[in-house]
Motif scaffolding. Structure first.
Motif, PDB file in Angstrom:
ATOM      1  N   CYS A 160      33.165  75.036  56.395  1.00  0.00           N
ATOM      2  CA  CYS A 160      32.611  74.228  55.309  1.00  0.00           C
ATOM      3  C   CYS A 160      31.084  74.155  55.389  1.00  0.00           C
ATOM      4  O   CYS A 160      30.518  73.845  56.421  1.00  0.00           O
ATOM      5  CB  CYS A 160      33.207  72.818  55.373  1.00  0.00           C
ATOM      6  SG  CYS A 160      32.719  71.781  53.977  1.00  0.00           S
ATOM      7  N   THR A 161      30.437  74.484  54.278  1.00  0.00           N
ATOM      8  CA  THR A 161      28.992  74.305  54.135  1.00  0.00           C
ATOM      9  C   THR A 161      28.769  73.493  52.861  1.00  0.00           C
ATOM     10  O   THR A 161      29.617  73.521  51.959  1.00  0.00           O
ATOM     11  CB  THR A 161      28.251  75.653  54.010  1.00  0.00           C
ATOM     12  OG1 THR A 161      28.686  76.306  52.811  1.00  0.00           O
ATOM     13  CG2 THR A 161      28.504  76.541  55.224  1.00  0.00           C
ATOM     14  N   PRO A 162      27.657  72.767  52.760  1.00  0.00           N
ATOM     15  CA  PRO A 162      27.430  71.960  51.561  1.00  0.00           C
ATOM     16  C   PRO A 162      27.497  72.765  50.254  1.00  0.00           C
ATOM     17  O   PRO A 162      28.078  72.307  49.273  1.00  0.00           O
ATOM     18  CB  PRO A 162      26.040  71.377  51.785  1.00  0.00           C
ATOM     19  CG  PRO A 162      25.903  71.303  53.270  1.00  0.00           C
ATOM     20  CD  PRO A 162      26.623  72.525  53.779  1.00  0.00           C
ATOM     21  N   ALA A 163      26.943  73.952  50.234  1.00  0.00           N
ATOM     22  CA  ALA A 163      26.941  74.751  49.004  1.00  0.00           C
ATOM     23  C   ALA A 163      28.353  75.160  48.588  1.00  0.00           C
ATOM     24  O   ALA A 163      28.732  75.049  47.413  1.00  0.00           O
ATOM     25  CB  ALA A 163      26.072  75.992  49.185  1.00  0.00           C
ATOM     26  N   VAL A 164      29.145  75.630  49.551  1.00  0.00           N
ATOM     27  CA  VAL A 164      30.517  76.048  49.245  1.00  0.00           C
ATOM     28  C   VAL A 164      31.363  74.834  48.887  1.00  0.00           C
ATOM     29  O   VAL A 164      32.191  74.880  47.971  1.00  0.00           O
ATOM     30  CB  VAL A 164      31.124  76.831  50.432  1.00  0.00           C
ATOM     31  CG1 VAL A 164      32.571  77.177  50.161  1.00  0.00           C
ATOM     32  CG2 VAL A 164      30.322  78.086  50.700  1.00  0.00           C
ATOM     33  N   CYS A 165      31.154  73.732  49.582  1.00  0.00           N
ATOM     34  CA  CYS A 165      31.885  72.493  49.304  1.00  0.00           C
ATOM     35  C   CYS A 165      31.608  72.033  47.873  1.00  0.00           C
ATOM     36  O   CYS A 165      32.520  71.666  47.139  1.00  0.00           O
ATOM     37  CB  CYS A 165      31.484  71.422  50.321  1.00  0.00           C
ATOM     38  SG  CYS A 165      32.371  69.861  50.150  1.00  0.00           S
ATOM     39  N   GLN A 166      30.352  72.060  47.463  1.00  0.00           N
ATOM     40  CA  GLN A 166      29.990  71.649  46.106  1.00  0.00           C
ATOM     41  C   GLN A 166      30.674  72.540  45.076  1.00  0.00           C
ATOM     42  O   GLN A 166      31.231  72.052  44.088  1.00  0.00           O
ATOM     43  CB  GLN A 166      28.482  71.699  45.911  1.00  0.00           C
ATOM     44  CG  GLN A 166      28.053  71.295  44.514  1.00  0.00           C
ATOM     45  CD  GLN A 166      26.559  71.415  44.292  1.00  0.00           C
ATOM     46  OE1 GLN A 166      25.863  72.140  44.996  1.00  0.00           O
ATOM     47  NE2 GLN A 166      26.066  70.691  43.307  1.00  0.00           N
ATOM     48  N   PRO A 183      40.667  65.823  49.475  1.00  0.00           N
ATOM     49  CA  PRO A 183      40.270  66.686  50.587  1.00  0.00           C
ATOM     50  C   PRO A 183      40.687  68.134  50.293  1.00  0.00           C
ATOM     51  O   PRO A 183      41.789  68.378  49.829  1.00  0.00           O
ATOM     52  CB  PRO A 183      41.046  66.117  51.769  1.00  0.00           C
ATOM     53  CG  PRO A 183      42.235  65.450  51.157  1.00  0.00           C
ATOM     54  CD  PRO A 183      41.842  65.029  49.773  1.00  0.00           C
ATOM     55  N   ILE A 184      39.782  69.066  50.519  1.00  0.00           N
ATOM     56  CA  ILE A 184      40.071  70.476  50.304  1.00  0.00           C
ATOM     57  C   ILE A 184      39.868  71.206  51.627  1.00  0.00           C
ATOM     58  O   ILE A 184      38.805  71.082  52.244  1.00  0.00           O
ATOM     59  CB  ILE A 184      39.144  71.071  49.231  1.00  0.00           C
ATOM     60  CG1 ILE A 184      39.374  70.375  47.893  1.00  0.00           C
ATOM     61  CG2 ILE A 184      39.345  72.578  49.106  1.00  0.00           C
ATOM     62  CD1 ILE A 184      38.430  70.816  46.795  1.00  0.00           C
ATOM     63  N   ARG A 185      40.885  71.954  52.056  1.00  0.00           N
ATOM     64  CA  ARG A 185      40.747  72.744  53.284  1.00  0.00           C
ATOM     65  C   ARG A 185      39.790  73.877  53.004  1.00  0.00           C
ATOM     66  O   ARG A 185      39.969  74.647  52.061  1.00  0.00           O
ATOM     67  CB  ARG A 185      42.092  73.271  53.727  1.00  0.00           C
ATOM     68  CG  ARG A 185      42.984  72.130  54.222  1.00  0.00           C
ATOM     69  CD  ARG A 185      44.002  72.616  55.133  1.00  0.00           C
ATOM     70  NE  ARG A 185      44.192  72.287  56.484  1.00  0.00           N
ATOM     71  CZ  ARG A 185      43.409  71.740  57.407  1.00  0.00           C
ATOM     72  NH1 ARG A 185      42.215  71.405  57.131  1.00  0.00           N
ATOM     73  NH2 ARG A 185      43.797  71.528  58.625  1.00  0.00           N
ATOM     74  N   ALA A 214      33.581  66.834  55.703  1.00  0.00           N
ATOM     75  CA  ALA A 214      34.049  65.781  56.600  1.00  0.00           C
ATOM     76  C   ALA A 214      34.252  66.333  58.009  1.00  0.00           C
ATOM     77  O   ALA A 214      34.008  65.647  58.993  1.00  0.00           O
ATOM     78  CB  ALA A 214      35.342  65.179  56.088  1.00  0.00           C
ATOM     79  N   LYS A 215      34.715  67.552  58.099  1.00  0.00           N
ATOM     80  CA  LYS A 215      34.936  68.254  59.363  1.00  0.00           C
ATOM     81  C   LYS A 215      34.540  69.701  59.139  1.00  0.00           C
ATOM     82  O   LYS A 215      34.146  70.082  58.035  1.00  0.00           O
ATOM     83  CB  LYS A 215      36.407  68.172  59.780  1.00  0.00           C
ATOM     84  CG  LYS A 215      36.903  66.779  60.057  1.00  0.00           C
ATOM     85  CD  LYS A 215      38.375  66.823  60.433  1.00  0.00           C
ATOM     86  CE  LYS A 215      38.918  65.414  60.620  1.00  0.00           C
ATOM     87  NZ  LYS A 215      40.362  65.432  60.870  1.00  0.00           N
ATOM     88  N   GLU A 216      34.674  70.523  60.175  1.00  0.00           N
ATOM     89  CA  GLU A 216      34.335  71.940  60.036  1.00  0.00           C
ATOM     90  C   GLU A 216      35.166  72.636  58.972  1.00  0.00           C
ATOM     91  O   GLU A 216      34.706  73.583  58.346  1.00  0.00           O
ATOM     92  CB  GLU A 216      34.561  72.669  61.363  1.00  0.00           C
ATOM     93  CG  GLU A 216      33.384  72.647  62.279  1.00  0.00           C
ATOM     94  CD  GLU A 216      33.636  73.502  63.513  1.00  0.00           C
ATOM     95  OE1 GLU A 216      34.417  74.469  63.448  1.00  0.00           O
ATOM     96  OE2 GLU A 216      33.048  73.185  64.541  1.00  0.00           O
ATOM     97  N   ASP A 217      36.397  72.163  58.764  1.00  0.00           N
ATOM     98  CA  ASP A 217      37.294  72.852  57.840  1.00  0.00           C
ATOM     99  C   ASP A 217      37.816  71.959  56.718  1.00  0.00           C
ATOM    100  O   ASP A 217      38.811  72.279  56.088  1.00  0.00           O
ATOM    101  CB  ASP A 217      38.462  73.463  58.606  1.00  0.00           C
ATOM    102  CG  ASP A 217      39.299  72.412  59.316  1.00  0.00           C
ATOM    103  OD1 ASP A 217      38.827  71.273  59.469  1.00  0.00           O
ATOM    104  OD2 ASP A 217      40.433  72.731  59.704  1.00  0.00           O
ATOM    105  N   VAL A 218      37.132  70.843  56.442  1.00  0.00           N
ATOM    106  CA  VAL A 218      37.581  69.945  55.374  1.00  0.00           C
ATOM    107  C   VAL A 218      36.386  69.530  54.509  1.00  0.00           C
ATOM    108  O   VAL A 218      35.402  68.984  54.986  1.00  0.00           O
ATOM    109  CB  VAL A 218      38.254  68.677  55.940  1.00  0.00           C
ATOM    110  CG1 VAL A 218      38.657  67.737  54.812  1.00  0.00           C
ATOM    111  CG2 VAL A 218      39.468  69.044  56.769  1.00  0.00           C
ATOM    112  N   CYS A 219      36.517  69.808  53.230  1.00  0.00           N
ATOM    113  CA  CYS A 219      35.518  69.405  52.241  1.00  0.00           C
ATOM    114  C   CYS A 219      36.085  68.207  51.481  1.00  0.00           C
ATOM    115  O   CYS A 219      37.223  68.242  51.023  1.00  0.00           O
ATOM    116  CB  CYS A 219      35.260  70.567  51.288  1.00  0.00           C
ATOM    117  SG  CYS A 219      34.245  70.142  49.868  1.00  0.00           S
TER     118      CYS A 219
END
Length: 98
Positions: free
Chosen positions: A36-42, A30-32, A62-67
């Protein structure tokens, strides 16, 4: 089986914020990540995978602030005599690869 393993890993991650290594070989990290958006998460997951010599399998917010990053270890091929023989065959007379 793989679906069950993935579901189990996801449940374990939700229960614990630490890095987990599941029995099926997946690593869930899990990364804070505020907003979180799919592009930034990737991008964050790919960076993490590259730094730790892993391969990214799956990512999602997973949540607004967890990738969440699902990663696996890179598969390494063992050097066999056949592979070494092919490498020797690829060398020219000067010992450099062709």
């Amino acid at each position: 089986m793989r679906t069950v393993c993935a579901a189990l890993c996801i449940v374990l991650v939700i229960m614990s914020p630490a890095l987990l290594s599941c029995a099926c070989g997946w690593i869930i990290e899990p990364i804070r990540l505020p907003g979180c958006t799919p592009a930034v998460c990737q991008t964050k997951c790919l960076d993490y995978a590259k730094k730790n010599d892993l391969v990214l399998e799956l990512f999602y917010c997973a949540k607004e602030d967890v990738c969440m990053c699902s990663l696996v270890h890179k598969k390494r091929l063992h050097l066999t005599t056949e592979v070494m023989g092919l490498a020797d065959d690829a060398k020219d007379d000067n010992g450099t690869f062709v």
